[in-house]
Design a protein around this motif. Sequence first.
Motif, short mmCIF file in Angstrom:
data_model
loop_
_atom_site.label_atom_id
_atom_site.label_comp_id
_atom_site.label_asym_id
_atom_site.label_seq_id
_atom_site.Cartn_x
_atom_site.Cartn_y
_atom_site.Cartn_z
N PHE A 126 -7.97 41.67 -32.35
CA PHE A 126 -8.52 42.18 -33.39
C PHE A 126 -9.71 41.94 -31.85
CE2 PHE A 126 -7.69 41.07 -36.84
CZ PHE A 126 -8.13 42.46 -38.25
N PHE A 127 -10.70 42.93 -31.49
CA PHE A 127 -11.53 42.80 -30.04
C PHE A 127 -12.90 43.50 -30.36
CE2 PHE A 127 -7.04 43.53 -28.98
CZ PHE A 127 -6.73 42.05 -28.28
N ALA A 128 -13.89 42.56 -29.77
CA ALA A 128 -14.86 43.59 -29.56
C ALA A 128 -15.73 43.43 -27.95
CB ALA A 128 -15.67 42.67 -31.18
N TYR A 129 -16.65 44.89 -27.91
CA TYR A 129 -17.31 44.76 -26.53
C TYR A 129 -18.34 44.44 -26.96
CZ TYR A 129 -19.91 46.19 -23.50
OH TYR A 129 -21.02 46.29 -22.21
N ILE A 130 -19.61 43.35 -26.30
CA ILE A 130 -20.40 43.08 -26.97
C ILE A 130 -21.32 42.94 -25.42
CG2 ILE A 130 -22.27 41.25 -28.24
CD1 ILE A 130 -19.65 40.16 -29.46
N ASP A 131 -22.44 43.36 -25.37
CA ASP A 131 -23.88 44.21 -24.58
C ASP A 131 -23.65 41.78 -24.46
OD1 ASP A 131 -26.50 42.93 -23.21
OD2 ASP A 131 -26.42 45.67 -23.50
N PRO A 132 -24.23 41.98 -22.85
CA PRO A 132 -24.32 40.33 -23.11
C PRO A 132 -25.31 39.96 -23.22
CG PRO A 132 -24.39 41.51 -20.93
CD PRO A 132 -23.25 42.36 -21.69
N ASN A 133 -26.47 41.19 -23.51
CA ASN A 133 -27.81 40.39 -23.31
C ASN A 133 -28.11 40.42 -25.49
OD1 ASN A 133 -28.72 40.82 -21.05
ND2 ASN A 133 -28.14 42.77 -21.04
N ASN A 134 -26.85 40.57 -26.03
CA ASN A 134 -26.93 41.09 -27.04
C ASN A 134 -26.23 39.39 -27.42
OD1 ASN A 134 -26.82 40.96 -29.36
ND2 ASN A 134 -25.69 42.96 -29.68
N HIS A 135 -27.56 38.05 -27.19
CA HIS A 135 -27.68 37.11 -28.10
C HIS A 135 -27.28 36.44 -29.66
CE1 HIS A 135 -27.96 36.12 -23.85
NE2 HIS A 135 -28.59 36.77 -24.22
N ALA A 136 -27.67 37.67 -30.44
CA ALA A 136 -27.44 37.38 -32.10
C ALA A 136 -25.86 37.75 -31.82
CB ALA A 136 -28.54 38.02 -32.89
N SER A 137 -25.46 38.99 -31.42
CA SER A 137 -24.50 39.75 -31.71
C SER A 137 -22.96 38.65 -31.55
CB SER A 137 -23.97 40.77 -31.11
OG SER A 137 -23.10 41.54 -31.84
N ILE A 138 -23.13 38.44 -30.61
CA ILE A 138 -22.26 36.68 -29.67
C ILE A 138 -22.38 36.00 -30.48
CG2 ILE A 138 -21.96 35.27 -27.20
CD1 ILE A 138 -23.07 37.44 -25.92
N LYS A 139 -23.20 35.28 -30.70
CA LYS A 139 -22.56 34.31 -31.70
C LYS A 139 -22.36 34.60 -32.95
CE LYS A 139 -26.35 30.44 -33.49
NZ LYS A 139 -27.93 30.29 -34.37
N LEU A 140 -22.43 36.04 -34.06
CA LEU A 140 -22.20 36.23 -34.92
C LEU A 140 -20.46 35.86 -34.33
CD1 LEU A 140 -23.21 39.44 -37.56
CD2 LEU A 140 -20.27 39.02 -36.46
N ILE A 141 -20.34 36.71 -33.60
CA ILE A 141 -18.56 37.28 -33.64
C ILE A 141 -17.99 35.31 -33.26
CG2 ILE A 141 -18.12 37.66 -30.99
CD1 ILE A 141 -16.79 40.18 -33.12
#
Length: 124
Positions: free
Chosen positions: A90-105
């Motif tokens: 599984f792979f996900a691209y996450i905007d580096p400014n989206n800290h909540a999404s980085i924490k979630l993943i």
Amino acid sequence: EQYQSFKNYTLQEAKQTVLMDSPQNRAGEYQLGIYLNDLLIGDLYISIDHYKNCFLGYTLDSKYWHQGYGVEAVSSLIYYLYNAYKINRFFAYIDPNNHASIKLISKIGFTYLKNNIYGLNLYI
């Protein structure tokens, strides 16, 4: 709402607009709704290639952030795809400014690979 805005859809309205298909043994792109009490609060996007790599994305109405719905939805999808279709990468691209999404993943076990792409490899 910073990354995507939402309109409240009922489950019936969403069924008319959301593709619900099965990724069994074929590559393709799929979108699933995230529902809470028959209200669409977000969505999950998956793209599966011929090698059974799964690229995923997700959005959640900001009213439902930080309540565990995102972690539950994404981890449930991964569990389902792994068990039903033996998809294990599984792979996900996450905007580096989206800290909540980085924490979630990261809570789910994804690790940073490169170029803002995170990955999770489950071994069969």
